[in-house]
Structure formats: structure tokens, C-alpha cells
Enzyme design. Structure first.
Site, PDB file in Angstrom:
ATOM      1  N   GLU A  51       0.822  -1.216   0.000  1.00 21.64           N
ATOM      2  CA  GLU A  51       0.000   0.000   0.000  1.00 21.64           C
ATOM      3  C   GLU A  51       0.855   1.265   0.000  1.00 21.64           C
ATOM      4  O   GLU A  51       0.582   2.215  -0.740  1.00 21.64           O
ATOM      5  CB  GLU A  51      -0.951   0.013   1.199  1.00 21.64           C
ATOM      6  CG  GLU A  51      -2.132  -0.951   1.070  1.00 21.64           C
ATOM      7  CD  GLU A  51      -1.787  -2.385   1.428  1.00 21.64           C
ATOM      8  OE1 GLU A  51      -0.628  -2.650   1.823  1.00 21.64           O
ATOM      9  OE2 GLU A  51      -2.674  -3.248   1.314  1.00 21.64           O
ATOM     10  N   HIS A  85     -11.294  -5.218   9.814  1.00 24.59           N
ATOM     11  CA  HIS A  85     -11.831  -4.915   8.482  1.00 24.59           C
ATOM     12  C   HIS A  85     -13.089  -4.059   8.545  1.00 24.59           C
ATOM     13  O   HIS A  85     -13.889  -4.068   7.609  1.00 24.59           O
ATOM     14  CB  HIS A  85     -12.151  -6.210   7.724  1.00 24.59           C
ATOM     15  CG  HIS A  85     -10.952  -6.916   7.191  1.00 24.59           C
ATOM     16  ND1 HIS A  85     -10.030  -7.523   8.002  1.00 24.59           N
ATOM     17  CD2 HIS A  85     -10.514  -7.089   5.922  1.00 24.59           C
ATOM     18  CE1 HIS A  85      -9.078  -8.063   7.248  1.00 24.59           C
ATOM     19  NE2 HIS A  85      -9.342  -7.799   5.989  1.00 24.59           N
TER      20      HIS A  85
END
Lengths: 333, 324
Positions: B61, B130
Site C-alpha cells: 500500500e 476490516h
């Protein structure tokens, strides 16, 4: 692997350049050195504030490497970037004014010493997050590749950056996509005050780079001839496709920043490296080869000092950005 | 005229149009290519636009968001998809320290015309790692624009102005919205500057955005049946925040509830409430209320997750509390 902190043997062999080019590169190192000596003095006088990281001792790297680039290439540098900015073509006045925080500075006083930027010479900072410039350089390489532009991105970073995830992610991406990026590691043996062998399980940086399937080469960063020749070849290779990693072995003669008491290294070690100083060793070589006279050296040095005086005068005469413009340039509109 | 489609299809259409219209636009992220997009936003794109422009990345990322920044500086118009806001924490340094700062720090020399899209929010039993809602953190940062499309129009319309913007724009798409369907009007063009009233009312202003908008609208219907007409204001753009629309809604209704899936402590709703205090205090007939996530990591079990998140019934209760 233990690290030998001793300075390498002095460079030898003929300088493979004509007199003009050799003297130009010597002048580049002198200009950088004189500018930074003045910066240290101005810091003491309170004219420059914030952090100030001097490149003194490492000048052969920027001078030799940047001379291998073209105007259309990109440069990404760190917070120890005064030399890179100057030798990329920024005026010393714009650099000095930025350190003063004046509106005549390259970033109108927004950046200071650690954030020198120049769109005209494609210098994309002055990035003061260690390894922060590597992903950026990878993206600049991606843009050049996708736009079919013949443009190499040279990304400078220190040995400390090698421990960051950004280093590994960027080298992997650049190699995976065969991007025209030259990763230029300026290994001065210390990440701030931590010696590389106290920070890295694997101190062979070329082995790390090579693990990402890119060519990697170690260069004597105190020898401007070695730096320039190796970078020249590396740039050619990168231009042909795919990244490359160069490790310039160099040494910082001054403290990490102006707040550093240097408790982490021996004075003897520093003194020994100083005997390998890139400016005086190159000067001696040129003299011995008849490519430089003492008079010519003094003239180059005097010109550098004049440039510094002019830059300081420019910064002193500069104005302050009006506070009314404080919020300018957060967004484009 | 309208036509029926899903939020997912709206985002997909917007990206496809951008890729067709501007050769500088490309999409980069984890599994955007061969996999077709984690949420199928880019299904078929690889075949249509090729691997140069539909670029699968490694799980890096920090690396690929930073590469997006560099590509933007180098003349392209990247759309970087970060799979979820949870993983964007790994890229936070590049977003905050590079994308957001470069224009200012360079004295206006370098802008970063980058769009980052990511999925945000809870509600799908994905447990604590998440289910985050960190858009409020991003809205804290000067130098980036923060969008939260909650409607089909915004899902379809926000990308084009975001790509046209010379500065970085971060778009948060709430995971609970992807399958919602509705009628998209033919004229779906939108701005990325203003809040929008989604339901007119006069008794209380429910101020919200993103995944909480459908809950706020459902609460408003329940309240209407009980004689309370709620105005629902969709903030849409969290930075820069449209304070004038917030003040107008409060001035009209004299009561306000702010609904936000962030946690209360230091959360985005607190900012909205502070702006009401600064600019509309004397319009208020009651203290401003907040409905946010409970101060707990989002749990897995359905009944616990439901209890942790803002829900329509909690909004109804909060509104009624203002009238008691």
C-alpha cells in the site's frame, strides 16, 4: 558481517576527463562546500532555523552523479539536499532565501532547508521522511514509462532508508515494472546516530537490492571520478529499461544536524575519513596531472565564495511572505 | 428520465468513462485487474483497457499509493484503489506526508492530481480489523479533499470532478452501499464542494454522510409517522466541509442530530457539532445529539456488530430525546 568504518584507500589512477569538465566538477563540489559552511555560520547567527543537515564530506556523490543526468530527467532527494538542489541548477540565492524563510526562496518560505523544490529543474524535493521519496520516484518512473518519455528518475536516499518498508516496496515495484529509476543510496554509515551494523542484519545493501532482481553496484563515494563514471553507466542502463541500485560509500564530516553531540562515533574515525575528503583529494589529483594550477584552484574557490556572498546578500535583501497569504497553496484553488 | 442500476455499477461506469475519455487516467491497486476488482468495480477492465492502464499491484500500500503520487506528479491522472480504509493505514505516510503537503511545501510548484478510492465502514461481520471508518482522520488533513458518495448520483458523478481536480482527492465508498439499487437520473452530474439536503423537513436536522445516510432516511420515515419531520443533510464532502449548509439546516430546524460511523471521541461528528456551536448556537432549541459507533472495536457476531453501529432506531431515539 562487521562493518569496517575505516576510510578506503585514496583514489588512484588517471582522471579520465578533460580539464574543463574536471574543473567544472571540482567547482561544483567547492560551491556546495562553501555554501554549506556559510549555512552553518548563519545557523549559529540565528539567520537559519529549524533543522539543518549538512552534506559536507559527501559532495562527490551529488556532484558526480548529477553531472550524469540530463535536464529532462527527474531528481528526488532527501532532507540533506542542499547540494543536490544547487547542482541540479537552482540558484544559490533561491536556496539561501528559502533557508532564511524569505519569499524569494524556492518555496516562498514554506519549506526551509529540508524542502527545496524546483519545477524548472525537475527537483521533486527535499523529502524529509526517511525513504519517503522512493515510492514517489517509482511513480515518476511509471509516468515516464507510460507516457513514453525518455526520462530517468534519480532518487537519492541515505542508508537509514534501507530499513524502511518503503525502500523494499519501491525497489520491488520498480523492478517488477521495469521502471527507469536509479536508486542512489548515499551510505554514510550512520542513520542519524545509529551505525548501520547496529540497525541492519544484512549490511550488504547491494545484496538487498539484487534480491529484487535489479543490478546493484557499490561505488567509492569519496572519489568523484568513480561516482561519475559509475553513475554515467548506470543511467545509460536505466534509460535502456529497468531500475538499478548504486550504493555510494561516503561519510558525513559534520554532525547529523545542528543538534547532534556526536556521541556515537570516534573522533579518530572522522579524522581519518577527512583525510579522504573528496575536494582535496581530487584537487591533488588534478594538480598532479597538470589539469589544475594553484591559481586556477584559487580562482574557482574565490568564485564559489563570491557566489555565496551574493546568495547571502540576496537572502538578506529578501522580504517576508505576507501573513495574509498564509493559507495560499494548500489547494490549487 | 432515470434508469435502474446499483451503486457498484455506478462506480464502475464512472471509472470506465474516465478511462475512455482521458488517456492519462489509469487504475492501480490490489486485484483491480485479473481478479476484476475486490468488489467487482473493475470487472472486464483489464480486457478492455489492457494491463498498462489496469495495473495489478503487489500488496504494497505504501509503495503503490506513493507511486500513484509520483505518477500524478509525472503527468498522469491515476485512480489508486486501496482495497479498504483499514489497509490505507499502511499508506498513510505517503497520503499525509507527501500527497497532502507537496503543493504547500513546494511553494505552489507541484500539485498532486491523484484520486484514491477506498472502501470504508462496517456492517458485514468482518470483525475489528476490516470494519474501520477512518474518513474523519483523513478529513483532518489540509491539502486533501475527502468525499463520501452515499447516493447513486454521487457514486456516478463524483469521480469526474475528482479527477479534474489538480489536488489529491480521497473517495470513501461505504461497503454497505455497494449492492444498493435505485434510479439514476439522466443528469447525474454533481459538484464536490457542497452538502445536499436528501429529505426536506422542519423539526430536526439529521446531519450525516456515507453509509449512515440510508439509516438516517429510514429514521426520518419512522419519525414522520410519529409527527416529526426530519430534514436529512448529506454532507457528501468532508473536507472542505460545507459549513453554510449545516448552519442553514440548523437555522431551519433548531434541533440537530449528527450521525457518523466513526467513534465519538475525537471523531468527525465532533467537528460538525463544533461548527454548529461556533456558527449556529443561538438557533438551537436543544443540545445537539450524536449517534456514532460505540467505543469498542467492531465485533464479529451479528447482534454485537449491529449494537456497536449507528442504526435507524438509535437515530429515532436520539431525535425523540431532543423533544422530551
Amino acid at each position: 558481517m562487521t562493518i569496517d568504518h575505516r576510510a578506503p584507500p585514496p583514489p588512484s589512477g588517471p582522471v579520465p576527463w578533460d580539464k574543463d569538465f574536471a574543473q567544472r566538477l571540482l567547482a561544483d563540489m567547492l560551491r556546495t562546500r562553501r555554501m554549506e559552511e556559510k549555512c552553518a555560520e548563519l545557523y549559529g547567527a540565528g539567520k537559519i532555523r529549524g533543522f539543518l543537515h549538512l552534506y559536507i564530506g559527501e559532495e562527490a556523490v551529488a556532484a558526480g552523479a548529477l553531472a550524469a543526468l540530463r535536464a529532462e530527467d527527474n531528481v528526488v532527494a532527501t532532507y540533506r539536499e542542499h547540494g543536490h538542489a544547487l547542482l541540479r541548477g537552482m540558484s544559490m540565492g533561491a536556496i539561501m532565501a528559502e533557508m532564511y524563510g524569505k519569499r524569494e526562496g524556492c518555496a516562498r518560505g514554506r519549506g526551509g532547508s529540508m524542502h527545496l523544490f524546483d519545477a524548472q529543474t525537475r527537483l521533486f524535493g527535499g523529502n524529509a521522511i526517511v525513504a519517503g521519496g522512493l515510492p514517489l520516484a517509482t511513480g515518476l518512473g511509471l509516468a515516464a514509462q507510460m507516457l513514453n518519455e525518455d526520462r530517468v528518475t534519480a532518487c537519492f536516499f541515505g542508508d537509514g532508508a534501507v530499513a524502511e518498508g518503503a525502500f523494499h516496496e519501491s525497489l520491488n515495484l520498480a523492478a517488477l515494472w521495469k521502471l527507469p529509476v536509479l536508486f542512489c543510496c548515499e551510505n554514510n554509515l550512520y542513520g542519524m546516530g545509529t551505525a548501520i551494523e547496529r540497525a541492519e542484519a544484512q549490511t550488504d545493501f547491494c545484496a538487498k537490492a539484487a534480491s529484487y532482481a535489479m543490478p546493484a553496484q557499490r561505488v567509492d563515494g569519496m572519489d568523484i571520478v568513480a561516482v561519475h563514471e559509475a553513475t554515467q553507466q548506470a543511467v545509460q542502463r536505466v534509460r535502456g529499461g529497468g531500475p538499478m541500485f548504486l550504493e555510494y560509500q561516503t561519510y558525513r564530516f559534520r554532525a547529523h544536524s545542528m543538534f547532534d553531540a556526536e556521541l556515537y562515533r570516534d573522533k579518530a574515525e572522522v579524522e581519518e575519513w577527512k583525510t579522504r575528503g573528496p575536494i582535496h583529494t581530487f584537487t591533488a589529483r588534478l594538480k598532479s596531472e597538470g589539469k589544475l594550477t594553484e591559481e586556477a584552484f584559487l580562482a574557482l574557490d574565490a568564485a564559489a565564495q563570491r557566489e555565496v556572498e551574493d546568495a547571502v546578500a540576496f537572502a538578506e535583501a529578501g522580504g517576508w511572505e505576507p501573513v495574509a497569504d498564509l493559507l495560499k497553496d494548500v489547494h490549487t484553488s | 428520465m432515470t434508469r435502474r442500476l446499483s451503486y457498484r455499477e455506478a462506480v464502475r461506469e464512472a471509472m470506465r468513462e474516465a478511462l475512455q475519455n482521458d488517456p492519462r487516467v489509469f487504475l492501480m491497486g490490489e486485484d483491480v485487474g485479473c481478479y476484476g476488482g475486490t468488489y467487482a468495480f473493475s470487472k472486464g477492465f483489464l480486457e478492455e483497457f489492457g494491463p498498462e492502464r489496469i495495473r495489478d499491484t503487489p500488496l504494497s500500500e505504501l509503495g503503490f499509493v506513493g507511486a500513484g503520487i509520483g505518477a500524478a506528479l509525472g503527468g498522469l491522472r491515476p485512480i489508486v484503489e486501496v482495497m479498504t480504509v483499514n489497509f490505507s493505514l499502511l499508506a498513510l505516510d505517503q497520503i499525509v506526508n507527501t500527497a497532502a503537503l507537496y503543493r504547500h511545501m513546494s511553494g505552489g510548484q507541484f500539485s498532486v492530481p491523484l484520486v484514491i478510492r477506498m472502501c470504508t465502514g462496517a456492517g458485514r461481520q468482518l470483525a475489528a480489523q476490516h470494519s474501520h471508518s477512518f474518513e474523519g482522520w483523513y478529513a483532518h488533513i489540509p491539502g486533501i479533499k475527502v468525499l463520501a458518495p452515499a447516493t447513486l448520483e454521487d457514486a456516478r458523478g463524483m469521480l469526474a470532478p475528482a479527477l479534474a481536480d489538480p489536488d489529491p482527492v480521497v473517495i470513501f465508498e461505504h461497503c454497505q452501499l455497494f449492492n444498493t439499487e435505485g434510479e439514476l437520473p439522466d443528469d447525474w452530474r454533481v459538484d464536490i464542494a457542497s452538502a445536499k439536503v436528501r429529505r426536506a423537513g422542519k423539526d430536526v436536522a439529521i446531519i450525516t454522510y456515507g453509509g449512515c445516510l440510508p439509516k438516517a432516511l429510514a429514521a426520518a420515515e419512522t419519525l414522520a409517522a410519529q409527527g416529526i419531520e426530519a430534514e436529512v443533510l448529506d454532507l457528501r464532502v468532508l473536507r472542505p466541509l460545507d459549513t453554510a449548509s449545516i448552519v442553514a439546516a440548523v437555522a431551519k430546524c433548531h434541533r440537530a442530530v449528527v450521525v457518523d460511523e466513526n467513534w465519538k471521541s475525537g471523531g468527525f461528528a465532533a467537528e460538525v457539532v463544533a461548527r454548529i456551536m461556533e456558527s449556529a448556537f443561538f438557533e438551537l432549541d436543544a443540545p445537539v445529539a450524536r449517534v456514532c459507533s460505540e467505543e469498542v472495536p467492531i465485533p464479529y457476531a451479528k447482534h454485537l456488530e449491529d449494537a456497536a453501529l449507528p442504526q435507524a432506531d438509535k437515530i429515532v431515539a436520539a431525535v425523540k430525546g431532543l423533544f422530551s
